[in-house]
Motif scaffolding. Sequence first.
Motif, short mmCIF file in Angstrom:
data_model
loop_
_atom_site.label_atom_id
_atom_site.label_comp_id
_atom_site.label_asym_id
_atom_site.label_seq_id
_atom_site.Cartn_x
_atom_site.Cartn_y
_atom_site.Cartn_z
N GLU A 1 -9.77 -9.77 -15.42
CA GLU A 1 -9.92 -11.02 -14.75
C GLU A 1 -8.40 -11.53 -14.30
O GLU A 1 -7.26 -10.91 -15.08
CB GLU A 1 -9.75 -12.59 -15.29
N PRO A 2 -8.10 -10.92 -13.03
CA PRO A 2 -7.27 -10.92 -12.06
C PRO A 2 -6.27 -12.46 -12.35
O PRO A 2 -6.79 -13.77 -12.36
CB PRO A 2 -7.34 -10.93 -10.79
N PHE A 3 -4.88 -12.77 -11.95
CA PHE A 3 -4.40 -13.74 -12.18
C PHE A 3 -2.68 -13.73 -11.06
O PHE A 3 -2.26 -12.50 -11.26
CB PHE A 3 -4.06 -14.08 -13.75
N ASP A 4 -2.72 -14.37 -10.71
CA ASP A 4 -1.84 -14.34 -9.61
C ASP A 4 -0.29 -14.90 -10.10
O ASP A 4 -0.53 -16.14 -10.12
CB ASP A 4 -1.72 -15.02 -8.04
N LEU A 5 0.23 -14.69 -10.62
CA LEU A 5 1.97 -15.59 -11.22
C LEU A 5 2.47 -16.41 -9.95
O LEU A 5 3.09 -17.29 -10.91
CB LEU A 5 2.28 -14.40 -12.54
N GLY A 6 2.35 -15.70 -9.54
CA GLY A 6 3.04 -16.69 -8.00
C GLY A 6 2.32 -18.18 -7.84
O GLY A 6 3.30 -18.57 -7.11
N LEU A 7 1.37 -18.49 -8.16
CA LEU A 7 0.35 -19.71 -8.60
C LEU A 7 1.86 -21.06 -8.78
O LEU A 7 1.54 -22.10 -9.27
CB LEU A 7 -0.77 -19.76 -9.27
N TYR A 8 3.07 -20.46 -9.71
CA TYR A 8 4.08 -21.15 -10.72
C TYR A 8 5.12 -20.44 -10.15
O TYR A 8 5.29 -19.36 -10.11
CB TYR A 8 4.05 -21.24 -11.95
N LYS A 9 5.34 -21.68 -9.59
CA LYS A 9 6.90 -21.42 -8.50
C LYS A 9 7.93 -20.72 -9.12
O LYS A 9 8.27 -19.65 -8.33
CB LYS A 9 7.56 -22.83 -8.34
N SER A 10 8.13 -21.21 -10.63
CA SER A 10 9.58 -20.10 -10.88
C SER A 10 8.84 -18.68 -11.28
O SER A 10 10.06 -18.02 -11.99
CB SER A 10 9.53 -21.20 -12.29
N ASN A 11 7.81 -18.48 -11.46
CA ASN A 11 7.47 -16.14 -11.41
C ASN A 11 7.82 -15.62 -10.51
O ASN A 11 6.98 -16.48 -8.84
CB ASN A 11 5.98 -16.79 -12.13
N ALA A 12 7.76 -14.51 -10.83
CA ALA A 12 7.22 -13.75 -9.17
C ALA A 12 6.18 -13.67 -8.84
O ALA A 12 4.78 -13.81 -9.54
CB ALA A 12 7.78 -12.19 -9.37
N SER A 13 5.84 -13.74 -7.55
CA SER A 13 4.34 -13.38 -6.77
C SER A 13 3.97 -12.07 -7.62
O SER A 13 4.58 -10.89 -6.27
CB SER A 13 4.62 -13.97 -5.47
N LEU A 14 3.18 -12.31 -8.43
CA LEU A 14 2.49 -10.72 -9.00
C LEU A 14 1.42 -10.72 -9.57
O LEU A 14 1.48 -11.80 -9.89
CB LEU A 14 3.86 -10.56 -9.72
N ILE A 15 0.69 -10.02 -9.14
CA ILE A 15 -0.79 -9.66 -9.32
C ILE A 15 -0.65 -9.31 -10.71
O ILE A 15 -0.68 -7.71 -10.83
CB ILE A 15 -1.91 -9.51 -8.49
N VAL A 16 -1.51 -9.78 -11.74
CA VAL A 16 -1.85 -8.77 -13.37
C VAL A 16 -3.55 -9.44 -13.25
O VAL A 16 -4.07 -10.19 -13.28
CB VAL A 16 -0.66 -9.56 -14.22
N HIS A 17 -3.56 -8.53 -14.07
CA HIS A 17 -4.74 -8.14 -15.38
C HIS A 17 -4.74 -8.59 -16.34
O HIS A 17 -4.30 -7.95 -17.24
CB HIS A 17 -5.73 -6.70 -14.57
N TYR A 18 -5.89 -9.41 -16.56
CA TYR A 18 -6.23 -9.43 -18.31
C TYR A 18 -7.34 -9.19 -18.55
O TYR A 18 -8.55 -9.42 -18.13
CB TYR A 18 -5.57 -11.27 -18.68
N HIS A 19 -7.45 -8.45 -19.11
CA HIS A 19 -8.84 -7.86 -20.35
C HIS A 19 -8.94 -8.53 -21.45
O HIS A 19 -7.99 -8.49 -22.11
CB HIS A 19 -8.33 -6.23 -20.42
N SER A 20 -10.66 -8.74 -21.83
CA SER A 20 -10.51 -9.11 -23.12
C SER A 20 -12.39 -8.50 -23.66
O SER A 20 -12.51 -8.19 -23.17
CB SER A 20 -10.31 -10.64 -23.23
N VAL A 21 -12.31 -8.05 -24.96
CA VAL A 21 -13.54 -7.42 -25.52
C VAL A 21 -12.99 -8.44 -27.18
O VAL A 21 -12.78 -8.54 -27.42
CB VAL A 21 -13.13 -6.19 -25.90
N ILE A 22 -14.86 -8.49 -27.03
CA ILE A 22 -14.98 -9.40 -28.16
C ILE A 22 -15.90 -8.10 -29.23
O ILE A 22 -16.97 -7.44 -28.99
CB ILE A 22 -16.19 -10.45 -28.34
N PHE A 23 -15.49 -7.71 -30.77
CA PHE A 23 -15.56 -7.28 -30.76
C PHE A 23 -16.29 -8.03 -32.47
O PHE A 23 -16.04 -8.57 -33.26
CB PHE A 23 -14.57 -6.68 -32.62
N ASP A 24 -17.96 -7.96 -32.38
CA ASP A 24 -19.21 -8.49 -33.39
C ASP A 24 -19.63 -7.14 -34.08
O ASP A 24 -19.65 -6.07 -34.03
CB ASP A 24 -20.19 -9.21 -32.47
N GLN A 25 -20.17 -7.73 -35.15
CA GLN A 25 -21.59 -6.45 -35.58
C GLN A 25 -20.29 -6.38 -37.18
O GLN A 25 -20.83 -4.84 -37.46
CB GLN A 25 -22.19 -5.82 -35.17
#
Length: 230
Positions: free
Chosen positions: A85-109
Amino acid sequence: VLVVCVVFGVGSARAHENVEKLRHWEIPSKDPDRIILTFNGDPATSRAVTWRTDATIEKAVAQIAEATVNSKFQDHSVSEDAVTEPFDLGLYKSNASLIVHYHSVIFDQLKPDTVYVYRVGDGDARWSEWIQFRTACAEYAPTQFIYFGDAQNDVLAHWSRVIRQAHQTAPNASFVVHAGDLINQAHRDYEWAQWFKAGGFLHSQCTAIPVVGNHEFTPLGGKKSPRRSK
């Protein structure tokens, strides 16, 4: 067209300047950082992991295997594709305008009461270290855990001592409860950078239960939510 190009160039320059002001441990890269292990479903048979990279990593992977006394577990590891999931840190005024990627996995069984090792990365050359955790018992068993109140302020300077001492006191704790107000300003990335740096590898090794507090509910515009009448 010329005006549009000039405006775009100025915006890019400002974003670049903002990034240059960041500390090296705030800036995302191709390597995984801010790795955090959490519960998802039955703690005896599943876990979830989330991590961050820069925007160049568009496909991410997690690998998991049962731990062994040597490194041969790698031959039997299983790969799981991450949700990115991409996220733009710059949506909040105190952050640098920077796109980051968050990754997630579920381990099951997974098997109950079993030590597993996992790592996260791009599936090629950019990997985290192998990280261990133990699943819960399927039946009732004594459980030790760590409970933290508000970390919130001066997280790197002072809360770092608390979480590290807690680990020394209870190194085999099954999980950690973070009972709200992990930081002070919900969307300020610098504070989250402090929180992850303060805990270091503990966030990725000891399963976390982060509970949202009122300081995690600030709107992106920065204004406080209106009080509700009872």
